[in-house]
Motif scaffolding. Structure first.
Motif, short mmCIF file in Angstrom:
data_model
loop_
_atom_site.label_atom_id
_atom_site.label_comp_id
_atom_site.label_asym_id
_atom_site.label_seq_id
_atom_site.Cartn_x
_atom_site.Cartn_y
_atom_site.Cartn_z
N LEU A 285 -17.78 1.08 16.11
CA LEU A 285 -18.22 0.29 14.79
C LEU A 285 -18.50 -0.98 15.10
O LEU A 285 -19.67 -1.51 14.83
CB LEU A 285 -17.16 0.55 13.72
CG LEU A 285 -17.52 1.96 12.93
CD1 LEU A 285 -16.03 1.93 12.04
CD2 LEU A 285 -18.85 2.13 12.37
N SER A 286 -17.71 -1.41 16.11
CA SER A 286 -18.00 -3.08 16.37
C SER A 286 -19.18 -3.22 17.26
O SER A 286 -20.04 -4.01 16.98
CB SER A 286 -16.76 -3.51 17.27
OG SER A 286 -16.89 -4.68 17.58
N GLN A 287 -19.46 -2.29 18.19
CA GLN A 287 -20.76 -2.35 18.96
C GLN A 287 -21.85 -2.26 18.19
O GLN A 287 -22.89 -2.87 18.19
CB GLN A 287 -20.66 -1.35 19.94
CG GLN A 287 -19.63 -1.78 21.30
CD GLN A 287 -19.61 -0.72 22.28
OE1 GLN A 287 -20.17 0.19 22.35
NE2 GLN A 287 -18.62 -0.94 23.09
N GLN A 288 -21.82 -1.08 17.13
CA GLN A 288 -22.75 -0.83 16.14
C GLN A 288 -23.21 -2.07 15.31
O GLN A 288 -24.19 -2.56 15.09
CB GLN A 288 -22.72 0.30 15.49
CG GLN A 288 -23.92 1.02 14.97
CD GLN A 288 -24.92 1.21 15.82
OE1 GLN A 288 -24.84 1.53 16.85
NE2 GLN A 288 -26.25 1.19 15.17
N SER A 289 -22.15 -2.73 14.94
CA SER A 289 -22.36 -3.90 14.17
C SER A 289 -23.07 -4.88 14.73
O SER A 289 -24.06 -5.54 14.10
CB SER A 289 -20.88 -4.30 13.41
OG SER A 289 -21.03 -5.27 12.74
N ARG A 290 -22.46 -5.36 15.83
CA ARG A 290 -23.30 -6.37 16.64
C ARG A 290 -24.61 -6.10 16.74
O ARG A 290 -25.57 -6.86 16.81
CB ARG A 290 -22.46 -6.65 18.19
CG ARG A 290 -21.12 -7.44 18.01
CD ARG A 290 -20.42 -7.87 19.24
NE ARG A 290 -20.26 -7.06 20.28
CZ ARG A 290 -19.14 -6.09 20.43
NH1 ARG A 290 -18.26 -6.37 19.47
NH2 ARG A 290 -18.99 -5.30 21.12
N TYR A 291 -25.01 -4.99 17.21
CA TYR A 291 -26.25 -4.44 17.48
C TYR A 291 -27.25 -4.27 16.21
O TYR A 291 -28.50 -5.27 16.22
CB TYR A 291 -26.25 -3.02 18.01
CG TYR A 291 -27.79 -2.39 18.30
CD1 TYR A 291 -28.72 -2.72 19.01
CD2 TYR A 291 -28.22 -1.51 17.28
CE1 TYR A 291 -29.85 -2.21 19.24
CE2 TYR A 291 -29.27 -0.83 17.24
CZ TYR A 291 -30.35 -1.22 18.17
OH TYR A 291 -31.42 -0.46 18.12
N LEU A 292 -26.68 -4.09 15.24
CA LEU A 292 -27.50 -4.21 14.02
C LEU A 292 -27.50 -5.66 13.49
O LEU A 292 -28.70 -5.90 12.86
CB LEU A 292 -26.90 -3.14 12.84
CG LEU A 292 -26.97 -1.80 13.08
CD1 LEU A 292 -26.21 -1.08 12.15
CD2 LEU A 292 -28.43 -1.31 13.10
N GLU A 293 -26.73 -6.52 13.89
CA GLU A 293 -26.88 -7.58 13.22
C GLU A 293 -27.91 -8.53 14.04
O GLU A 293 -28.50 -9.13 13.49
CB GLU A 293 -25.34 -8.49 13.64
CG GLU A 293 -24.11 -8.22 12.59
CD GLU A 293 -22.95 -8.88 13.05
OE1 GLU A 293 -22.96 -10.02 13.35
OE2 GLU A 293 -21.96 -8.22 12.86
N GLU A 294 -27.78 -8.28 15.43
CA GLU A 294 -28.99 -8.90 16.33
C GLU A 294 -30.22 -8.43 15.91
O GLU A 294 -31.02 -9.23 15.85
CB GLU A 294 -28.62 -8.80 17.64
CG GLU A 294 -27.34 -9.28 18.20
CD GLU A 294 -26.88 -8.96 19.66
OE1 GLU A 294 -27.52 -8.18 20.15
OE2 GLU A 294 -25.75 -9.57 20.11
#
Length: 133
Positions: free
Chosen positions: A36-45
């Motif tokens: 979830l943390s990785q997906q969150s960073r990806y979607l934020e960028e």
């Protein structure tokens, strides 16, 4: 003596099974948190890139998204400052207000980012939802 050894071995087996189960549970939670943390960073960028390319204008963003569709499994919904739907990449007929959603409430309270892991009423499955201001 033989019965005593069997009882001792059974006790150790139960203890090891318990330790293994607890370890597996915590490893699963840690893995989910990392994904979830990785997906969150990806979607934020990705969201920030879309917003920068559209100069933070919703009509330009909508045009750009229709010209360059989002990846399968991703969905973008444009909302105005009060939570009314302007456009949606999954269901173009979707309309109404979404200000009661936790990720929208966070942004409406002047936070730069709102996150939520909850079931989607539209998609009928659990989704990770990210909202930008």
């Amino acid at each position: 003596m033989d019965k005593k050894n069997r009882t001792l071995y059974f006790g150790w087996f139960i203890l090891l099974l318990l330790v293994f189960s607890i370890g597996w549970f915590f490893m699963g939670k840690f893995y989910d948190q990392q994904v979830l943390s990785q997906q969150s960073r990806y979607l934020e960028e990705k969201g920030e890139l879309f917003l920068q390319l559209s100069n933070h204008k919703m009509d330009e963003l909508e045009t750009m998204i229709h010209e360059h569709p989002v990846d399968p499994g991703e969905r973008l919904t444009g909302l105005d400052a009060t939570g009314n739907i302007l456009f949606d990449t999954y269901d173009s007929s979707l309309h109404g207000q979404r200000s009661d959603r936790p990720e929208i409430k966070a942004v409406l309270k002047n936070q730069t980012l709102g996150r939520s892991l909850r079931p989607s009423d539209t998609l009928k499955k659990s989704c990770f939802i990210l909202r930008f201001q």
